[in-house]
Design an enzyme around this catalytic site. Structure first.
Site, short mmCIF file in Angstrom:
data_model
loop_
_atom_site.label_atom_id
_atom_site.label_comp_id
_atom_site.label_asym_id
_atom_site.label_seq_id
_atom_site.Cartn_x
_atom_site.Cartn_y
_atom_site.Cartn_z
N ARG A 297 10.66 -11.38 -15.58
CA ARG A 297 9.56 -12.08 -14.88
C ARG A 297 8.43 -11.13 -14.55
O ARG A 297 7.25 -11.47 -14.69
CB ARG A 297 10.11 -12.77 -13.63
CG ARG A 297 10.87 -14.01 -14.01
CD ARG A 297 11.61 -14.69 -12.88
NE ARG A 297 12.26 -15.89 -13.44
CZ ARG A 297 12.99 -16.75 -12.76
NH1 ARG A 297 13.20 -16.58 -11.46
NH2 ARG A 297 13.52 -17.80 -13.35
N HIS A 439 7.36 -19.35 -20.15
CA HIS A 439 8.64 -18.67 -20.38
C HIS A 439 9.12 -17.85 -19.16
O HIS A 439 8.35 -17.52 -18.30
CB HIS A 439 8.67 -17.88 -21.69
CG HIS A 439 7.72 -16.72 -21.81
ND1 HIS A 439 7.72 -15.90 -22.90
CD2 HIS A 439 6.75 -16.26 -21.00
CE1 HIS A 439 6.80 -14.97 -22.74
NE2 HIS A 439 6.21 -15.16 -21.61
N GLU A 440 10.41 -17.62 -19.15
CA GLU A 440 11.09 -16.96 -18.01
C GLU A 440 10.93 -17.73 -16.71
O GLU A 440 10.80 -17.13 -15.65
CB GLU A 440 10.61 -15.51 -17.83
CG GLU A 440 10.64 -14.64 -19.06
CD GLU A 440 11.95 -14.67 -19.84
OE1 GLU A 440 12.97 -15.04 -19.25
OE2 GLU A 440 11.93 -14.38 -21.04
N GLY A 441 10.98 -19.04 -16.79
CA GLY A 441 10.85 -19.86 -15.58
C GLY A 441 9.43 -20.31 -15.39
O GLY A 441 8.54 -19.48 -15.15
#
Lengths: 601, 601
Positions: A297, A439-441
Site C-alpha cells: 500500500r 489495486h491493493e485495496g
C-alpha cells in the site's frame, strides 16, 4: 519526450533535510552506511531510470505483454532490468546482510524505487513485487524455504508475486475458495483460480513464486480460515532442476494503462498436480499477508506520487517552451506573447502538481521513517511507531492515488490539445495513474480501514499519537513568524478533525455501524489533507532552517519554490476540509437509506 | 457490454416536467409541433443510438481513422450514420422550414444529440459539427452561399467543420496567421496551416466544408483582423462537379480517446490554388464564429454529461450484479454476501454520478430553453435571455466537463479492477471524457470568460438577472416544507457568491487585472456548483408537484431517486463552495507572484 521525471534535489531535501536519514546510521542495524553510500544509491537509480527504463516507457505501453501458447511474452528490457536489479542488490536493498541483503533504511530503498517508478511505473513493479514476496518468506517461512527461494529472487532470476484475488473474492478476501489439500509429502495440493495477479507469469525470469492465500481443506469459513502458501510456477526437483507445477495461465487482461506489466489469470491444479508449501502456521495467512499488503500500500502511494512527478516535470517543460497569449497586465497590444508558464492559471496548475507530488512523497517518507524506527526500536517506542504507521498507511496509499489522478490530469491540461495526443507522455501517465485508487485495496476499502479499524484500535491511541506528532511540528512552526499563521491553520484543522472523529465514534459506540462508516471515504480524504498539510509544515520548517544558513542563489530558488508550494497547499487545498467537515458532521444516513429500487429508470 | 446509456424517463422529466417544452409550441415559430412529435424524436434517437451507434462504440475506438495516401478512412458506419441523420432531417433539426429544416426547439434537438452522444460520442460529432457549420452559413452567409452549401450539408452528404486553431494559435486566436488574398473573381486565395480540426477530411462524406478563420491580406493585427471564410475541400465548379481545392491533409493525431473522430492537420494552398469565400463582412470573423463557438460550448457540456450518463448506467448495471462483501449491519457471519449496490459507499458513488449527470443535463436544458426564448422573443425580453445564456455558457461547458471526469472515474471505480480493463466500456468513457475540459476553450479560458467578461458586462447585469432567476426558484421552494431548508442553503450560497464577486470586482476596478483573474478557474467552479444546485432545486420542485398527483408505484421510485440525488448534491457537493470561497476571498497573489525560476530543481 520530456527528459526529467523527478527532482534529485528534492529527494535529497527530503532524505537529508526533512527526515535526516543519516541519523539512522547511528543505530547498530544501519551503522555500515553513510551519506556517500546513500548518494550513490540515488545516482544509480537515476542512471537506471534514465538509461534503461524511460527510453522503453512508450514502447512498453504500445506493445503490451502477449499471451502466446499459454505463456506470456514481455518486453525484452524486463529481463535486463531484473538482472540489473539483481546484480546491483536492489531487490534485496532492505534485506539483512545475512540473507545477502544490503540492510538499507527503507527511506533509501523507497527513494530508489520512487525514481524507477517515475521513470517507468510498469517496469518498476517487477522487482518491487519480488522484494515484497521475498520479505514475506523471510519473515514467516522456514529456513529451508528461505534457502530455496530467497537467493534466486534477490538475484532477479525469479519473480515474486502476491496472489489474493479470485473471481468471487476481490475486496472481500473472506470469500477465497482456492483449496489446499494436505498430503503426507510435505506439500499441499492446490486447486483454484486466481485473477488480477501482477506478473503472475512471464518470460523475463526463469520462474515465478506466488505468495498465495488459500484455504486448507476443512478450514473455518471467512478470513480466519486462510493460510499462506508458496506456489512456484515451476517447482524445484530434488536434483535442483525446475519442473512444471501445474500453474496455468488462463489469460491476461487488456488494460487502460499500466500496460507494461502482465496482469494474469491463473488456474491452479488443472492436472491435480499443483504443489503449494505452507508458510508459517495454518489459518494465519491473512495476518502474514497483511505485512506484504501494508508494504504494497505504501508502494502504491509511492507509485502514484512517482507518476505524478513524471507528469509534473513533463508539463513544466512544456509550459516553459510553449508561447501563447499575453500577460494580462500587458497594456500595449503590441507586446509579444509569453511562455504560458507566465500565466497565473498555469502557475496554479504547476503549483498544484508540485504541492501534490512533494506533499505525497513526504507522507511516504514519513511512513518509511516510522518503519525504519520500528526496526531499530523496542517495547513502547516500537509500539508507538507501529501504531503511527498503521494509522498513516491508508492515507499514504489513498491520498497520493486519488490526488495523483487530479495532478496528472492538470499536467495534461497544461498541454491543452497536445496533452490529449500521444506525442507527449501525459496521456500515458493519465492512464497509468488510474490503477492506483484500485489495486491493493480500493479507496473505499482504505476509508473503512482508517475509520473502522485504525481510528478505533487501542481506544483511539493511534490518533492520539498522531496529534502528538503534528503538535510537535506546530509548536516548532509557531516560533517562526513566517510559519506561525500556518501552524494556526493546521491547529484549527486538527481541532476540527477531533470534533468530527468524536462525533463519528459516538455512532460506533451506539452500534450504528452503517451510519458510522457511511462517509468513511470522506473521512479518509479529510485525514489525508491534514496529514499532507502537516508534511508541508514539516518541510517549511526545514526550508526556514536552510534559509538561515546563507545558501547559494540557486539553492534560494529551490527553497523559494518550496515555500510557494507549501503556501499553495495551505491556501488552496487545506480549505477543502471545510466542505468535507460540514458533510461529515451531518450523518443523516442519506447513502444508507437510499434504496436500490430508487435507481430504477 | 452495458445496454443502457441514458434514461428516457429522465429526459421526459426534464423536457415536459421541468422545462415544459410543450409551452414552446404556443409560439408561432414552433406551432407546428406537439408532444407526440417530440416523443417520436426521442424514440428515433434511442433507436439510432441502440441499433447503429452503440454497437460500433468499441470497434471505432479500437480501429481509429487511418491516414492513407493523403486521405482519411473512417469507420464505414460513419457514412450510414450521416445518411441516416441527413435523411431523417436531424442535421437540420433546428433550422427553419424554408431552408429545409424541422424548426424544432433547441431543447428537442439537444435531447436528440444527447442520446446519440451517450451512445457513441465520437460518432455523434460528425452531424453535430455539420449542424453548427451550416448554422453559421445560414446566419451570416449570402443567399448564393446558402443555396450552394446548406442542402448538401443538411442531407449529410457534406461534412461541416470549424477551423480555428493553428500551430501558434490555440487559446489565443489573436495569433492566427492563415492568409486570405483577395482576387477579382469573387474568392480569396487561402494559405496557411490549421491543426486539431475535427473531421477536417474523411471518406464518410463527399465533401468537407471548413468554416475557417483567416486574415485578409493587410488586415489589422489581433482578433480585430480576423474574417470568416467558407473553404470547401472540394470546390464546386460551374458545371456543378467537384474539383480539388488545394486543402491538404498533413496528418491526423493519435489520441487518448475520442478515437472514432479524425482530428486533422490541414495545409491550405500548397499549390497556391485554395479558394476561400468570405462570409459576411471582412474583419467580423470572430464575432460570427462566436455564434458557433457558443453553441459548440453547450454541445461540449452536453457531450460530457452524455458520456457520464453512459458510464453511470454501465456502473449501475455492474453494481446490481456483482456480489461481494456483507452488509456492515449483518450481525450473523453466515449471512450471504450482497450485490455491491447495497454498500453505502457504492451508493455514494452512484448517487454522485446521478447528481452530476442529471444536474449537468438540467443546466444544459436551461441554456437551450434560454436559446429557444431568444428565438421567439424581442426587445428587452430577448436581451434578458441573451444575457442569461451568455453568463451560463462557460459554466454549462466547464462544469459537466470537469465533473464528468470525476463522475466517469467513480463509475470506473465501482467496477474495481474490471473497470480498468477493456472488457467493460468504463475505461473507454474515461478516455473519451478527457477531451471535454480541453476543446472549445479550456476550463482556464472559460474561467477568464466568466469572470473577466460575462460578470463585468453591462455593469454586472447578467449576474443580477441570474440571481433573479434563482430567486424565483428559491421562493417557490420555500413554500414547500421539504424543500425549504434547501432553498435556505442555496440562498446562503448566493449571498456568498455576491460577496465574493463584489470583492473581486473591486480588484478589477483598481485595474489589478492579474490579481482579479488569478483564481478565475475557482470562481468558475464556485459559480458552476451554485448553478447546478439551482437546477437541482428546480427539479425537486417538479418532483414535489408530481408526487402530489398520485403517481404510479414505478413513478414514485423514479421521483424518490430524484429526491435522493437532489439531496446528495446539496449535502455532498454544495458544501465544496466553503473551501473555494475561503480561497477566493484571500486574493494574496500567490500564483501571480510565483516566479518561473522558483520552479527550477
Amino acid at each position: 519526450m520530456a527528459e526529467r521525471f523527478t527532482s534529485e534535489r528534492n529527494l535529497k531535501f527530503m532524505l537529508y533535510e526533512v527526515f535526516d536519514v543519516e541519523a539512522m546510521t547511528r543505530y547498530e542495524y544501519f551503522k555500515e552506511h553513510d551519506r556517500e553510500i546513500f548518494d550513490l544509491v540515488l545516482e544509480t537509480a537515476l542512471r537506471i531510470g534514465k538509461d534503461l527504463l524511460q527510453p522503453t516507457l512508450q514502447e512498453m505501453d504500445k506493445n503490451p505483454p502477449e499471451f502466446i501458447d499459454g505463456h506470456i511474452k514481455v518486453h525484452p528490457m524486463v529481463r535486463s532490468f531484473m538482472k540489473e536489479c539483481g546484480e546491483g542488490g536492489w531487490i534485496a536493498a532492505g534485506a539483512p546482510f545475512d540473507l545477502g541483503g544490503q540492510q538499507f533504511p527503507l527511506m533509501i530503498s523507497a527513494a530508489f524505487r520512487f525514481i524507477l517508478s517515475a521513470a517507468n511505473y510498469s517496469a518498476s513493479v517487477y522487482p518491487l513485487l519480488t522484494t515484497g514476496a521475498a520479505h514475506l518468506i523471510e519473515s514467516f517461512g522456514s529456513q529451508e524455504m528461505i534457502q530455496t527461494y530467497i537467493p534466486k529472487m534477490f538475484s532477479g532470476e525469479w519473480q515474486g508475486t502476491m496472489a489474493l484475488t479470485e473471481p468471487q473474492a476481490g475486496s472481500s478476501l473472506a470469500e477465497i475458495t482456492t483449496l489446499a489439500e494436505p498430503t503426507d509429502r510435505g506439500y499441499y495440493k492446490m486447486r483454484g483460480q486466481k485473477i488480477f495477479i501482477s506478473a503472475g507469469e512471464h518470460d523475463g525470469v526463469e520462474n515465478v513464486i506466488q505468495l498465495l492465500l488459500a484455504r486448507i481443506k476443512g478450514a473455518p469459513p471467512g478470513v480466519k480460515g486462510l493460510s499462506l502458501f508458496v506456489v512456484p510456477n515451476k517447482r524445484i526437483q530434488e536434483n535442483g532442476e525446475l519442473a512444471p507445477n501445474d500453474v496455468n495461465v488462463a489469460g491476461i487482461y487488456h488494460k487502460l494503462g499500466y500496460r507494461g506489466s502482465p496482469i494474469t489469470q491463473l488456474s491452479l491444479g488443472e492436472k491435480d498436480d499443483c504443489r503449494g508449501y505452507l508458510v508459517g502456521q495454518p489459518h494465519k495467512g491473512l495476518s502474514y499477508m497483511f505485512q506484504m499488503m501494508n508494504e504494497a500500500r505504501i508502494d502504491v502511494g509511492m507509485g502514484a506520487a512517482a507518476i505524478a512527478s513524471a507528469a509534473y516535470y513533463a508539463s513544466l517543460e512544456y509550459t516553459r517552451e510553449r508561447i501563447q497569449g499575453k500577460r494580462l497586465s500587458a497594456k500595449d497590444p503590441a507586446m509579444p506573447p509569453v511562455p504560458i508558464i507566465e500565466h497565473p492559471d498555469v502557475k496554479r496548475m504547476l503549483l498544484f502538481q508540485r504541492a501534490m507530488v512533494e506533499g505525497s512523497l513526504s507522507l511516504i517518507f514519513q511512513c518509511c521513517q516510522y518503519s525504519d524506527m520500528i526496526r531499530v526500536s523496542e517495547g513502547e517506542e516500537k509500539e508507538r511507531f507501529s501504531l503511527l504507521l498503521d494509522l498513516l498507511t491508508p492515507a499514504a496509499k489513498s491520498y497520493p492515488s486519488e490526488m495523483g489522478l487530479v495532478s496528472v490530469s492538470l499536467g495534461l491540461q497544461c498541454l491543452g490539445g497536445y496533452g490529449y495526443c500521444d506525442e507527449f507522455p501525459l496521456e500515458l501517465y493519465y492512464r497509468d495513474a488510474r490503477i492506483h485508487p484500485i489495486h491493493e485495496g480500493t479507496t473505499g476499502i482504505q476509508g473503512l480501514d482508517l475509520l473502522g479499524r485504525k481510528v478505533l484500535m487501542k481506544d483511539g491511541r493511534a490518533l492520539e499519537l498522531f496529534f502528538e506528532e503534528v503538535g510537535k511540528t506546530m509548536r516548532a512552526a509557531k516560533e517562526i513568524p513566517a510559519l506561525e499563521p500556518y501552524a494556526q491553520r493546521l491547529y484549527n484543522a486538527c481541532e476540527r478533525l477531533k470534533e468530527i472523529t468524536s462525533h463519528l465514534v459516538q455512532l460506533a459506540l451506539k452500534k450504528n455501524l452503517e451510519l458510522f462508516l457511511a462517509d468513511a471515504t470522506l473521512y479518509l480524504e479529510f485525514f489525508g489533507i491534514i496529514s499532507v498539510a502537516w508534511q508541508w509544515l514539516l518541510q517549511a520548517l526545514s526550508v526556514q532552517k536552510a534559509l538561515g544558513k546563507n545558501p547559494s542563489e540557486r539553492e534560494i530558488l529551490f527553497y523559494q519554490g518550496k515555500l510557494y508550494a507549501f503556501r499553495f497547499f495551505f491556501h488552496y487545498e487545506l480549505p477543502k476540509i471545510e466542505g468535507l467537515g460540514k458533510r461529515l458532521m451531518e450523518s443523516d444516513g442519506l447513502t444508507v437509506d437510499m434504496k436500490e429500487s430508487f435507481f430504477s429508470d
